[in-house]
Design a protein around this motif. Structure first.
Motif, PDB file in Angstrom:
ATOM      1  N   ALA A  46      95.764-109.859  84.550  1.00 34.51           N
ATOM      2  CA  ALA A  46      95.373-109.004  83.772  1.00 34.51           C
ATOM      3  C   ALA A  46      93.850-107.662  83.631  1.00 34.51           C
ATOM      4  O   ALA A  46      94.056-107.185  83.365  1.00 34.51           O
ATOM      5  CB  ALA A  46      95.932-109.206  81.835  1.00 34.51           C
ATOM      6  N   ILE A  47      93.211-109.607  83.446  1.00 32.27           N
ATOM      7  CA  ILE A  47      91.495-109.217  83.379  1.00 32.27           C
ATOM      8  C   ILE A  47      91.219-108.358  84.676  1.00 32.27           C
ATOM      9  O   ILE A  47      90.280-107.262  84.031  1.00 32.27           O
ATOM     10  CB  ILE A  47      90.918-110.044  82.804  1.00 32.27           C
ATOM     11  CG1 ILE A  47      91.327-111.218  82.272  1.00 32.27           C
ATOM     12  CG2 ILE A  47      89.330-110.248  82.870  1.00 32.27           C
ATOM     13  CD1 ILE A  47      90.866-112.862  82.093  1.00 32.27           C
ATOM     14  N   ASN A  50      91.830-104.284  83.977  1.00 36.84           N
ATOM     15  CA  ASN A  50      91.543-103.860  83.586  1.00 36.84           C
ATOM     16  C   ASN A  50      90.103-103.654  84.283  1.00 36.84           C
ATOM     17  O   ASN A  50      88.722-102.491  83.696  1.00 36.84           O
ATOM     18  CB  ASN A  50      90.462-105.080  82.081  1.00 36.84           C
ATOM     19  CG  ASN A  50      91.516-104.437  81.383  1.00 36.84           C
ATOM     20  OD1 ASN A  50      92.175-103.375  80.658  1.00 36.84           O
ATOM     21  ND2 ASN A  50      93.100-105.159  80.615  1.00 36.84           N
ATOM     22  N   ASN A  54      90.163 -99.508  83.781  1.00 34.62           N
ATOM     23  CA  ASN A  54      90.039 -99.265  82.418  1.00 34.62           C
ATOM     24  C   ASN A  54      88.248 -99.202  82.620  1.00 34.62           C
ATOM     25  O   ASN A  54      87.500-100.385  81.641  1.00 34.62           O
ATOM     26  CB  ASN A  54      90.027-100.263  81.686  1.00 34.62           C
ATOM     27  CG  ASN A  54      90.039 -99.481  80.599  1.00 34.62           C
ATOM     28  OD1 ASN A  54      89.973 -99.203  80.087  1.00 34.62           O
ATOM     29  ND2 ASN A  54      91.178-100.644  79.043  1.00 34.62           N
ATOM     30  N   THR A  55      87.710 -97.778  82.981  1.00 34.31           N
ATOM     31  CA  THR A  55      86.564 -97.474  82.412  1.00 34.31           C
ATOM     32  C   THR A  55      86.015 -97.273  81.461  1.00 34.31           C
ATOM     33  O   THR A  55      84.578 -97.103  81.023  1.00 34.31           O
ATOM     34  CB  THR A  55      86.044 -96.148  82.981  1.00 34.31           C
ATOM     35  OG1 THR A  55      87.600 -95.141  82.756  1.00 34.31           O
ATOM     36  CG2 THR A  55      86.950 -96.040  84.584  1.00 34.31           C
ATOM     37  N   LYS A  56      86.955 -97.149  80.563  1.00 30.59           N
ATOM     38  CA  LYS A  56      86.594 -97.616  78.867  1.00 30.59           C
ATOM     39  C   LYS A  56      86.306 -98.830  78.353  1.00 30.59           C
ATOM     40  O   LYS A  56      85.083 -98.702  77.382  1.00 30.59           O
ATOM     41  CB  LYS A  56      87.723 -96.992  78.010  1.00 30.59           C
ATOM     42  CG  LYS A  56      88.081 -95.312  78.092  1.00 30.59           C
ATOM     43  CD  LYS A  56      89.113 -95.457  76.698  1.00 30.59           C
ATOM     44  CE  LYS A  56      89.734 -93.694  77.044  1.00 30.59           C
ATOM     45  NZ  LYS A  56      91.374 -93.959  76.160  1.00 30.59           N
ATOM     46  N   LEU A  57      86.424-100.122  78.990  1.00 34.55           N
ATOM     47  CA  LEU A  57      85.509-100.867  78.914  1.00 34.55           C
ATOM     48  C   LEU A  57      84.582-101.702  79.967  1.00 34.55           C
ATOM     49  O   LEU A  57      84.238-101.098  80.908  1.00 34.55           O
ATOM     50  CB  LEU A  57      86.491-102.126  78.919  1.00 34.55           C
ATOM     51  CG  LEU A  57      87.740-102.733  78.011  1.00 34.55           C
ATOM     52  CD1 LEU A  57      88.688-103.201  78.349  1.00 34.55           C
ATOM     53  CD2 LEU A  57      87.119-102.346  76.768  1.00 34.55           C
ATOM     54  N   HIS A  59      81.811-102.970  81.533  1.00 31.12           N
ATOM     55  CA  HIS A  59      81.986-103.893  83.133  1.00 31.12           C
ATOM     56  C   HIS A  59      81.975-105.583  82.963  1.00 31.12           C
ATOM     57  O   HIS A  59      81.978-106.079  83.726  1.00 31.12           O
ATOM     58  CB  HIS A  59      82.216-103.495  84.318  1.00 31.12           C
ATOM     59  CG  HIS A  59      80.754-102.885  85.265  1.00 31.12           C
ATOM     60  ND1 HIS A  59      80.413-101.830  84.000  1.00 31.12           N
ATOM     61  CD2 HIS A  59      80.008-104.082  85.635  1.00 31.12           C
ATOM     62  CE1 HIS A  59      78.809-101.754  84.520  1.00 31.12           C
ATOM     63  NE2 HIS A  59      78.508-102.956  85.546  1.00 31.12           N
ATOM     64  N   ILE A  62      83.739-107.540  80.793  1.00 29.39           N
ATOM     65  CA  ILE A  62      85.126-108.682  82.050  1.00 29.39           C
ATOM     66  C   ILE A  62      84.744-108.960  82.632  1.00 29.39           C
ATOM     67  O   ILE A  62      85.424-109.734  82.880  1.00 29.39           O
ATOM     68  CB  ILE A  62      85.986-106.802  82.636  1.00 29.39           C
ATOM     69  CG1 ILE A  62      86.180-105.706  81.206  1.00 29.39           C
ATOM     70  CG2 ILE A  62      87.259-107.244  82.726  1.00 29.39           C
ATOM     71  CD1 ILE A  62      87.168-104.052  81.710  1.00 29.39           C
TER      72      ILE A  62
END
Length: 239
Positions: A46-47, A50, A54-57, A59, A62
């Motif tokens: 899952a991590i 992302n 998941n470019t909103k978070l 990097h 993460i």
């Protein structure tokens, strides 16, 4: 276009990181999917996912999370290796489903297994008659291991010279006596084996407890000792 390029870089970074982490955690994570391995695999997946798309978070956040969780998973693996009690809690322990040819219904219920599932597992091992089974054990990785009754086992070459037509009728379930250099007290008590008996057997073989990695009383009631010092000059290593 910049967004697509960022996803490309993040995906590449995620792949490289997860490959490094998988190598660090070891092959047992793939081969033997125990409780903590299962949790680690899902969470790391899952991590990593992302991190890849998941470019909103941020990097870096993460990556820190990925490395931190990997460190926890690695620490849990080390604890499991060092302590048998911790290993039993973290990884679980094998469950006997069939003993002496009898299905243990309570154990099936505890593991939430149906008879249909058990019979399917037996069929996948080319066992269509449950009467052929002496023992069946649900292993830590979710697979079922089976020991057939003596009359249904294949005859080995070593058995041919002494084969008389009479088949051994008594088979006992293997009893683990020593694990990781420590006497398994519970197994001794359950099988009415005294602590002095195992130490006498060690003495007969001129061994000390600290020299023994694993000892088991096999299905034929014979003792098998595996020592920490294997005395193999050129061990096979495919690494």
């Amino acid at each position: 276009m910049n967004g697509l390029f960022e996803v490309l870089l993040r995906t590449l970074a995620a792949f490289i990181l997860i490959m490094i982490i998988t190598r660090m955690l070891g092959k047992q994570t793939i081969f033997q999917m125990t409780y903590h391995d299962f949790v680690a695999a899902i969470t790391l997946g899952a991590i990593t996912g992302n991190l890849a798309f998941n470019t909103k978070l941020n990097h870096w956040s993460i990556v820190v999370s990925l490395l931190l969780f990997s460190g926890i998973a690695y620490l849990v693996t080390i604890i499991s290796l060092k302590s048998r009690k911790s290993r039993k809690w973290l990884s679980g322990k094998p469950t006997v489903l069939i003993e002496n040819g009898k299905i243990l219904e309570n154990n099936l219920k505890k593991q939430r297994l149906t008879l249909d599932t058990l019979i399917q597992e037996l069929r996948e091992k080319d066992i269509f008659d449950i009467q052929e089974v002496e023992f069946a054990v649900l292993e830590l990785n979710g697979r079922v291991s089976v020991l057939k009754k003596p009359e249904f086992r294949q005859v080995l070459i070593k058995d041919i010279p002494k084969f008389t037509g009479q088949i051994q009728s008594k088979t006992t379930f293997p009893v683990e006596l020593i694990m990781d250099g420590v006497v398994v007290k519970g197994n001794l008590e359950q099988n009415q084996i005294s602590d002095s008996w195992i130490h006498n057997e060690l003495k007969k073989r001129k061994l000390t407890l600290s020299e023994v990695c694993y000892a088991v009383k096999g299905t034929d009631s014979k003792l098998y000792f595996d020592l920490y010092t294997d005395k193999i000059k050129n061990p096979i290593d495919k690494e």
